[in-house]
Design a protein around this motif. Structure first.
Motif, PDB file in Angstrom:
ATOM      1  N   PHE A 338       0.995  -1.128  -0.012  1.00  0.00           N
ATOM      2  CA  PHE A 338      -0.013  -0.053  -0.109  1.00  0.00           C
ATOM      3  C   PHE A 338       0.791   1.230  -0.071  1.00  0.00           C
ATOM      4  CE2 PHE A 338      -2.960  -3.092   1.541  1.00  0.00           C
ATOM      5  CZ  PHE A 338      -4.146  -3.028   0.639  1.00  0.00           C
ATOM      6  N   TYR A 339       0.699   2.092  -1.129  1.00  0.00           N
ATOM      7  CA  TYR A 339       1.482   3.248  -0.989  1.00  0.00           C
ATOM      8  C   TYR A 339       1.063   4.491  -0.334  1.00  0.00           C
ATOM      9  CZ  TYR A 339       4.208   6.828  -3.373  1.00  0.00           C
ATOM     10  OH  TYR A 339       5.096   7.670  -3.628  1.00  0.00           O
ATOM     11  N   PRO A 345       1.643  10.816  -8.029  1.00  0.00           N
ATOM     12  CA  PRO A 345       0.506  11.576  -8.166  1.00  0.00           C
ATOM     13  C   PRO A 345      -0.557  11.171  -7.147  1.00  0.00           C
ATOM     14  CG  PRO A 345       1.618  11.307 -10.314  1.00  0.00           C
ATOM     15  CD  PRO A 345       2.235  10.409  -9.180  1.00  0.00           C
ATOM     16  N   GLU A 346      -1.466  12.014  -6.748  1.00  0.00           N
ATOM     17  CA  GLU A 346      -2.308  11.956  -5.738  1.00  0.00           C
ATOM     18  C   GLU A 346      -3.166  10.560  -6.049  1.00  0.00           C
ATOM     19  OE1 GLU A 346      -4.534  12.377  -2.474  1.00  0.00           O
ATOM     20  OE2 GLU A 346      -2.785  13.275  -2.995  1.00  0.00           O
ATOM     21  N   LYS A 347      -3.405  10.032  -7.363  1.00  0.00           N
ATOM     22  CA  LYS A 347      -4.214   9.088  -7.519  1.00  0.00           C
ATOM     23  C   LYS A 347      -3.619   7.676  -6.880  1.00  0.00           C
ATOM     24  CE  LYS A 347      -3.127   6.500 -11.869  1.00  0.00           C
ATOM     25  NZ  LYS A 347      -3.636   5.909 -13.045  1.00  0.00           N
ATOM     26  N   TYR A 348      -2.450   7.803  -6.715  1.00  0.00           N
ATOM     27  CA  TYR A 348      -1.750   6.576  -6.205  1.00  0.00           C
ATOM     28  C   TYR A 348      -1.614   6.612  -4.655  1.00  0.00           C
ATOM     29  CZ  TYR A 348       0.048   5.978 -10.977  1.00  0.00           C
ATOM     30  OH  TYR A 348       0.280   5.925 -12.304  1.00  0.00           O
ATOM     31  N   LYS A 349      -2.302   7.653  -3.944  1.00  0.00           N
ATOM     32  CA  LYS A 349      -1.961   7.652  -2.424  1.00  0.00           C
ATOM     33  C   LYS A 349      -3.054   6.633  -1.815  1.00  0.00           C
ATOM     34  CE  LYS A 349      -0.362   9.788   1.330  1.00  0.00           C
ATOM     35  NZ  LYS A 349      -0.380  10.938   1.408  1.00  0.00           N
ATOM     36  N   ASN A 350      -2.567   5.768  -0.983  1.00  0.00           N
ATOM     37  CA  ASN A 350      -3.302   4.734  -0.342  1.00  0.00           C
ATOM     38  C   ASN A 350      -3.869   3.733  -1.260  1.00  0.00           C
ATOM     39  OD1 ASN A 350      -2.936   5.848   2.215  1.00  0.00           O
ATOM     40  ND2 ASN A 350      -4.571   7.325   1.560  1.00  0.00           N
ATOM     41  N   GLY A 351      -3.236   3.864  -2.392  1.00  0.00           N
ATOM     42  CA  GLY A 351      -3.565   2.452  -3.239  1.00  0.00           C
ATOM     43  C   GLY A 351      -2.583   1.414  -3.452  1.00  0.00           C
ATOM     44  N   GLN A 375      -3.299  -1.080  -8.083  1.00  0.00           N
ATOM     45  CA  GLN A 375      -5.035  -1.223  -7.811  1.00  0.00           C
ATOM     46  C   GLN A 375      -5.631   0.090  -7.213  1.00  0.00           C
ATOM     47  OE1 GLN A 375      -7.454  -3.631  -8.597  1.00  0.00           O
ATOM     48  NE2 GLN A 375      -8.660  -1.844  -7.642  1.00  0.00           N
ATOM     49  N   PRO A 376      -6.554   0.976  -7.681  1.00  0.00           N
ATOM     50  CA  PRO A 376      -7.033   2.214  -7.037  1.00  0.00           C
ATOM     51  C   PRO A 376      -7.795   1.563  -5.884  1.00  0.00           C
ATOM     52  CG  PRO A 376      -7.251   2.165  -9.404  1.00  0.00           C
ATOM     53  CD  PRO A 376      -6.751   0.789  -9.103  1.00  0.00           C
ATOM     54  N   PHE A 377      -7.681   2.426  -4.579  1.00  0.00           N
ATOM     55  CA  PHE A 377      -8.383   2.259  -3.354  1.00  0.00           C
ATOM     56  C   PHE A 377      -9.037   3.394  -3.009  1.00  0.00           C
ATOM     57  CE2 PHE A 377      -6.549  -1.808  -2.820  1.00  0.00           C
ATOM     58  CZ  PHE A 377      -6.855  -2.439  -1.622  1.00  0.00           C
ATOM     59  N   LYS A 378     -10.210   3.408  -2.298  1.00  0.00           N
ATOM     60  CA  LYS A 378     -10.943   4.726  -1.780  1.00  0.00           C
ATOM     61  C   LYS A 378     -11.568   4.352  -0.467  1.00  0.00           C
ATOM     62  CE  LYS A 378     -14.442   8.123  -2.867  1.00  0.00           C
ATOM     63  NZ  LYS A 378     -15.601   8.597  -3.615  1.00  0.00           N
ATOM     64  N   ASP A 379     -10.958   4.858   0.638  1.00  0.00           N
ATOM     65  CA  ASP A 379     -11.544   4.650   1.772  1.00  0.00           C
ATOM     66  C   ASP A 379     -11.279   3.303   2.481  1.00  0.00           C
ATOM     67  OD1 ASP A 379     -12.536   7.183   2.042  1.00  0.00           O
ATOM     68  OD2 ASP A 379     -14.497   6.396   1.151  1.00  0.00           O
ATOM     69  N   GLY A 380      -9.950   2.889   2.029  1.00  0.00           N
ATOM     70  CA  GLY A 380      -9.426   1.593   2.426  1.00  0.00           C
ATOM     71  C   GLY A 380     -10.001   0.358   1.695  1.00  0.00           C
ATOM     72  N   GLY A 411       9.241  -8.647  -5.142  1.00  0.00           N
ATOM     73  CA  GLY A 411       9.028  -7.879  -3.681  1.00  0.00           C
ATOM     74  C   GLY A 411       8.828  -6.349  -3.957  1.00  0.00           C
ATOM     75  N   LEU A 412       8.071  -5.775  -3.348  1.00  0.00           N
ATOM     76  CA  LEU A 412       7.797  -4.227  -3.360  1.00  0.00           C
ATOM     77  C   LEU A 412       8.307  -3.576  -1.909  1.00  0.00           C
ATOM     78  CD1 LEU A 412       4.309  -4.574  -4.954  1.00  0.00           C
ATOM     79  CD2 LEU A 412       6.413  -3.941  -6.336  1.00  0.00           C
ATOM     80  N   ALA A 413       8.795  -2.378  -2.186  1.00  0.00           N
ATOM     81  CA  ALA A 413       8.905  -1.645  -0.973  1.00  0.00           C
ATOM     82  C   ALA A 413       9.041  -0.251  -1.143  1.00  0.00           C
ATOM     83  CB  ALA A 413      10.287  -1.798  -0.412  1.00  0.00           C
ATOM     84  N   GLN A 414       8.684   0.606  -0.272  1.00  0.00           N
ATOM     85  CA  GLN A 414       8.652   2.156  -0.369  1.00  0.00           C
ATOM     86  C   GLN A 414       9.654   2.778   0.245  1.00  0.00           C
ATOM     87  OE1 GLN A 414       4.682   4.020   0.404  1.00  0.00           O
ATOM     88  NE2 GLN A 414       5.791   5.568   1.416  1.00  0.00           N
ATOM     89  N   GLY A 415      10.380   3.669  -0.640  1.00  0.00           N
ATOM     90  CA  GLY A 415      11.667   4.242   0.275  1.00  0.00           C
ATOM     91  C   GLY A 415      11.004   5.531   0.795  1.00  0.00           C
ATOM     92  N   PRO A 416      12.107   6.042   1.549  1.00  0.00           N
ATOM     93  CA  PRO A 416      11.797   7.336   2.488  1.00  0.00           C
ATOM     94  C   PRO A 416      11.576   8.574   1.745  1.00  0.00           C
ATOM     95  CG  PRO A 416      14.058   6.944   2.454  1.00  0.00           C
ATOM     96  CD  PRO A 416      13.321   5.593   1.797  1.00  0.00           C
ATOM     97  N   ASP A 417      11.857   8.498   0.470  1.00  0.00           N
ATOM     98  CA  ASP A 417      11.462   9.692  -0.476  1.00  0.00           C
ATOM     99  C   ASP A 417      10.098   9.473  -1.281  1.00  0.00           C
ATOM    100  OD1 ASP A 417      12.306   7.776  -2.321  1.00  0.00           O
ATOM    101  OD2 ASP A 417      13.474   9.248  -3.183  1.00  0.00           O
ATOM    102  N   GLY A 418       9.355   8.199  -1.116  1.00  0.00           N
ATOM    103  CA  GLY A 418       8.210   7.882  -1.872  1.00  0.00           C
ATOM    104  C   GLY A 418       8.564   7.166  -3.036  1.00  0.00           C
ATOM    105  N   SER A 419       9.869   6.895  -3.442  1.00  0.00           N
ATOM    106  CA  SER A 419      10.070   5.862  -4.471  1.00  0.00           C
ATOM    107  C   SER A 419       9.551   4.579  -4.104  1.00  0.00           C
ATOM    108  CB  SER A 419      11.580   5.897  -4.855  1.00  0.00           C
ATOM    109  OG  SER A 419      12.006   7.264  -5.213  1.00  0.00           O
ATOM    110  N   LEU A 420       9.375   3.778  -5.158  1.00  0.00           N
ATOM    111  CA  LEU A 420       8.901   2.592  -5.118  1.00  0.00           C
ATOM    112  C   LEU A 420      10.119   1.457  -5.686  1.00  0.00           C
ATOM    113  CD1 LEU A 420       6.530   0.270  -4.974  1.00  0.00           C
ATOM    114  CD2 LEU A 420       6.409   0.559  -7.367  1.00  0.00           C
TER     115      LEU A 420
END
Length: 437
Positions: A338-339, A345-351, A375-380, A411-420
């Motif tokens: 979960f990003y 961009p905003e569309k990826y937030k919490n997707g 995969q887009p998400f909205k409200d969890g 595998g997937l991970a998010q970096g401290p600057d928001g990179s994937l």
């Protein structure tokens, strides 16, 4: 209350020879959900970068290669990268990488065990073998304090050399969740034998085929110290904790061999396309239904498995939960993230990003997968269909169709600057995907 599902379709993606997919939503036990047919979402992965395709505005860099069987990955708040290897390389099953000037080099290695799971939480690095879970204390620089002496958190988990990887994730309440995959395809009396029926009561489920919950800070736990959090899950490799929903989400690998095992009931095409690879949102006590049911993404129904009296037409028991999203069969979802960053961009937030390792068993249909999906998400909750985000790992359309991928995302991970960050366990690669506004 009825569930609303979006029926996915599967169509060719001409640029890289991969496949597009959609998703469905809904997670309440009950009857057949409504189906809504819609066009397949177009892939956003159109810009070549770093040897793969990513959406416009993104760049992909191959920052490390030849690491070994790079499975899951974790990145510290200071940018140190930890990669779990499926098998130790030069006696080291965990590699620590330092990134500088667009490349990541191995700083050190430790841990004499192979495996898949690795994650960071509350000043500790957690890592799993195929039987045990360990943790390492990190200092204020996010360096492992004593790499030669990890603390054993969980030990003695079952390993029968089938679906043996122990993926892990932690919540914010001091618990760790561990996948214990079923050492079987469909709980047959004779595993993967034509016509063999299912074992009554499927005794495998007492110690495998689900998610177990343990304390994250208690040493030397065994099965008796844990709780079977959710059952009826054949094998989960990708899983993550959704902070918006405060809930565990997992990706299940669906069963194989419907036609090979029961040729009078299923065609080869049905075997290639069924069952769906499913995302589940889990609560304690949930049962996703394996081996008694499988999820048919064409009909958006839970179907009774042929080993337990099904014939491709009978629906499964409504007591089993529905997936919250479903994808084409046999694509092997090995990573889920979960990003929560602000770089994209905003569309990826919490997707959710999902790493599909790719199929081996869709013949005579073309093989598929070897990509990362958003995969887009909205409200969890999943909201609309997924789209291919990063593609081209296989190397060519021909490689994809044949299942001979040069690289396979895992595998997937998010970096401290928001990179994937994305690992590949064929070439032992790590990719970094970034966005510039």
């Amino acid at each position: 209350m009825k569930n609303t599902l979006v029926k996915f379709t599967l169509s060719a993606f001409a640029i890289a020879g991969t496949m597009l997919l959609g998703a469905c939503t809904g997670n309440k036990p009950g009857g057949t959900a409504d189906s809504t047919v819609s066009d397949t979402t177009k892939s956003s992965a159109t810009t070549p970068s770093g040897g793969i395709l990513v959406p416009e505005g993104f760049t992909a860099s191959l920052i490390a290669e030849d690491l070994g069987g790079a499975r899951h990955i974790a990145v510290t708040p200071t940018g140190e990268i930890f990669v779990k290897l499926s098998r130790p390389k030069d006696g080291k099953g965990i590699l620590e990488l330092t990134e500088a000037n667009g490349k990541a080099s191995v700083k050190t290695g430790f841990g004499d065990f192979g495996g898949t799971g690795i994650t960071i939480k509350n000043g500790y690095l957690y890592a799993s073998s195929n039987e045990d879970v360990y943790r390492y204390k990190l200092n204020d620089k996010n360096e492992v304090v004593d790499p030669a002496k990890p603390e054993v958190i969980i030990k003695g988990l079952i390993n029968r050399n089938q679906h043996e990887s122990k993926s892990i994730v932690l919540d914010d309440a001091g618990n760790i969740y561990v996948n214990i995959g079923a050492y079987s395809n469909s709980c047959q009396i004779k595993d993967r034998e034509k016509g063999s029926l299912g074992k009554p009561g499927c005794p495998i489920l007492d110690s495998a085929g689900g998610i177990w919950k343990f304390k994250a800070d208690k040493a030397n736990q065994t099965y008796k110290d844990g709780v079977r959090y959710a059952t009826g899950l054949r094998n989960v490799v990708g899983l993550d904790w959704n902070k918006q929903a405060n809930q565990l989400f997992v990706m299940q690998h669906g069963r194989d061999g419907l036609h090979d095992l029961f040729p009078e009931m299923y065609t080869t095409k049905q075997q290639a396309e069924l069952p769906a690879e499913c995302m589940y949102a889990l609560k304690q006590g949930d049962n996703a239904g394996w081996p008694y049911i499988y999820y048919d993404g064409e009909q958006n129904k839970k179907m009774l498995a042929p080993e337990y009296g099904g014939d491709g037409k009978k629906e499964g028991d409504s007591k089993f939960i529905n997936p919250v999203a479903a994808y084409p069969g046999h694509l092997a979802p090995n990573g889920l993230l979960f990003y929560t960053g602000d770089q994209f961009p905003e569309k990826y937030k919490n997707g959710a990003f999902i790493a599909f390792h790719g199929s081996w068993n869709r013949a005579p249909e073309p093989q598929a997968g070897y990509f990362v999906v958003f995969q887009p998400f909205k409200d969890g909750k999943p909201d609309g269909k997924g789209e291919v985000f990063a593609d081209g790992f296989s190397g060519s359309a021909e490689n994809t169709a044949k299942g001979s991928a040069v690289r396979r995302p895992c595998g997937l991970a998010q970096g401290p600057d928001g990179s994937l960050y994305i690992t590949d366990d064929v070439k032992g690669s790590v990719y970094k995907i970034s966005y510039k506004k």
